[in-house]
Design a protein around this motif. Structure first.
Motif, PDB file in Angstrom:
ATOM      1  N   THR A 120       0.846  -1.194   0.000  1.00 43.01           N
ATOM      2  CA  THR A 120       0.000   0.000   0.000  1.00 43.01           C
ATOM      3  C   THR A 120       0.883   1.246   0.000  1.00 43.01           C
ATOM      4  OG1 THR A 120      -0.174  -0.134   2.418  1.00 43.01           O
ATOM      5  CG2 THR A 120      -1.923  -1.154   1.140  1.00 43.01           C
ATOM      6  N   GLY A 133       1.174   4.888  -1.691  1.00 42.91           N
ATOM      7  CA  GLY A 133       0.404   5.869  -2.444  1.00 42.91           C
ATOM      8  C   GLY A 133       1.262   7.023  -2.932  1.00 42.91           C
ATOM      9  N   SER A 137      -5.088   0.759   4.612  1.00 48.13           N
ATOM     10  CA  SER A 137      -6.097   0.292   3.671  1.00 48.13           C
ATOM     11  C   SER A 137      -7.370  -0.208   4.344  1.00 48.13           C
ATOM     12  CB  SER A 137      -5.508  -0.836   2.811  1.00 48.13           C
ATOM     13  OG  SER A 137      -6.469  -1.340   1.917  1.00 48.13           O
ATOM     14  N   GLU A 162      -7.898  -3.861  -0.561  1.00 44.65           N
ATOM     15  CA  GLU A 162      -7.434  -3.777  -1.946  1.00 44.65           C
ATOM     16  C   GLU A 162      -8.278  -4.744  -2.783  1.00 44.65           C
ATOM     17  OE1 GLU A 162      -2.707  -2.900  -1.752  1.00 44.65           O
ATOM     18  OE2 GLU A 162      -3.315  -4.947  -1.236  1.00 44.65           O
ATOM     19  N   TRP A 168      -8.750   4.863  -4.350  1.00 40.65           N
ATOM     20  CA  TRP A 168      -7.475   4.902  -5.067  1.00 40.65           C
ATOM     21  C   TRP A 168      -7.496   3.886  -6.198  1.00 40.65           C
ATOM     22  CZ3 TRP A 168      -3.116   7.825  -3.097  1.00 40.65           C
ATOM     23  CH2 TRP A 168      -3.415   8.565  -1.948  1.00 40.65           C
ATOM     24  N   GLY A 220      -5.032   1.467  -8.772  1.00 46.46           N
ATOM     25  CA  GLY A 220      -3.717   0.840  -8.799  1.00 46.46           C
ATOM     26  C   GLY A 220      -3.112   0.816 -10.188  1.00 46.46           C
ATOM     27  N   TRP A 236      -0.350   3.206  -5.910  1.00 47.32           N
ATOM     28  CA  TRP A 236      -1.728   3.672  -5.810  1.00 47.32           C
ATOM     29  C   TRP A 236      -1.791   5.180  -6.038  1.00 47.32           C
ATOM     30  CZ3 TRP A 236      -5.180  -0.074  -5.797  1.00 47.32           C
ATOM     31  CH2 TRP A 236      -4.807  -1.324  -5.291  1.00 47.32           C
ATOM     32  N   ASN A 279      -8.558   0.558  -4.370  1.00 45.99           N
ATOM     33  CA  ASN A 279      -8.186   0.486  -2.966  1.00 45.99           C
ATOM     34  C   ASN A 279      -8.955   1.543  -2.179  1.00 45.99           C
ATOM     35  OD1 ASN A 279      -6.823  -0.094  -0.590  1.00 45.99           O
ATOM     36  ND2 ASN A 279      -4.781   0.123  -1.465  1.00 45.99           N
TER      37      ASN A 279
END
Length: 327
Positions: A115, A117, A129, A132, A169, A171, A181, A211
């Motif tokens: 994870t 970002g 998170s 996901e 978010w 990916g 992300w 996410n």
């Protein structure tokens, strides 16, 4: 529950220490040959197998209209089949759906789905998170598009309870198979996530990786950290991750590599000084995982070194349980 988890983590780490000191140290230190390190292909394959083990499959008819599917963890997947298209044309007949849900850092690690970002300045930092997800619809092996939102109803209890700071978010996977992300910026406001009744309602405008996330927040000064893999291991045949103590649903990755120094790094200088965490080296060994875990308190310009004699092996299930048991 937190006390129980801490005890379990201590037992796992103790078992890891005893195992490596009694077996791997003697075997390697008394050997006159170098270890047979994983190939890049073998390391990629073990991650792909882990992803396959987390994949759920559904099948339905293109004429079913609004359908609701329920995942293994109780996530509700709502799709309007009338919105599914192939090359811009409406579909008919049987449709296959692949679905992945990841809520714990053990599964995030083995599938290589950390994870991390993207910050507004392009740097990367840890995300916490709420889940996901990967969703892909196909027909006869051809990937479909959707002209309507896909809705996910996600129990927030799967990730420690509702958090109103969570956003949606998307990916993106690069050529090195690393997932990053990016926060959803739908100008129409139709995509996004909100909390109601202990559940996250996520509206996805496309298939692929999504996410429910927020940035990890820590006011302490930050530093850059680096980690050195054992001899023979590099960015192609191994990976190094960072598990923040007290955060069960986030996993950072040292996602850059200096081949001259054999150093992995996050290179953004986003790691809090004083952070208590566990640094994890992971690779493949004859179809199973070879790994090492180091308990670390981050100092300024920290460099962590892994030696082969600190590593041991585990099956995928064992490795996931060990990572999930970290504090």
């Amino acid at each position: 529950m937190k006390i129980l988890k801490t005890v379990l983590a201590s037992l796992c780490i103790t078992a890891f220490t005893l195992f490596t000191s009694c077996d791997t140290d003697d075997k390697f230190e008394n050997s006159t040959t170098d270890p047979i390190v994983a190939t890049a292909a073998a390391f990629k394959n073990i991650k792909l197998q882990a992803l396959e083990n987390q994949t759920q499959y559904f099948q339905f008819d293109a004429n079913d209209g609004n359908i609701s599917l329920t995942s293994n963890n109780g996530v509700q997947i709502n799709i309007n089949t009338n919105c599914l298209t192939l090359n811009g044309n409406a579909t008919t007949g049987t449709i296959d759906l692949e679905y992945v849900e990841l809520f714990e850092k053990g599964n995030m690690l083995t599938t290589n789905k950390p994870t991390m970002g993207t910050l507004p300045n392009g740097d990367k930092a840890l995300l916490i998170s709420g889940g996901e997800f990967f969703i892909e619809a196909t027909q006869n092996g051809q990937v479909l598009d959707t002209s309507c939102n896909i809705q996910l109803v996600v129990p927030s209890s799967l990730t420690g309870g509702a958090d109103n700071a969570m956003t949606l978010w998307e990916g993106n996977i690069d050529l090195d198979d690393n997932l990053t992300w990016d926060e959803n910026e739908d100008p129409t406001g139709q995509d996004g996530v909100f909390v109601e009744g202990g559940e996250y309602y996520a509206f996805l405008g496309q298939f692929g990786w999504s996410n429910i996330d927020r940035f990890y927040n820590d006011p302490r000064p930050k530093t850059l950290i680096q980690a050195q893999a054992p001899l023979g291991y590099n960015f192609d045949n191994s990976a190094i991750y960072l598990s923040y103590d007290g955060e069960d649903t986030g996993l950072a990755q040292l996602d850059t590599y200096d081949e001259n120094l054999n150093l992995f790094s996050e290179h953004y200088g986003q790691i809090p000084i004083g952070l208590e965490c566990h640094v994890i080296f992971a690779t493949e060994d004859n179809g199973v995982w070879r790994y090492a875990v180091k308990q670390v308190t981050i100092v300024d310009n920290h460099i962590i070194t892994f030696n082969y004699n600190e590593t041991t092996t585990a099956t995928e299930a064992q490795f996931i349980n060990i990572i999930n048991a970290l504090p």
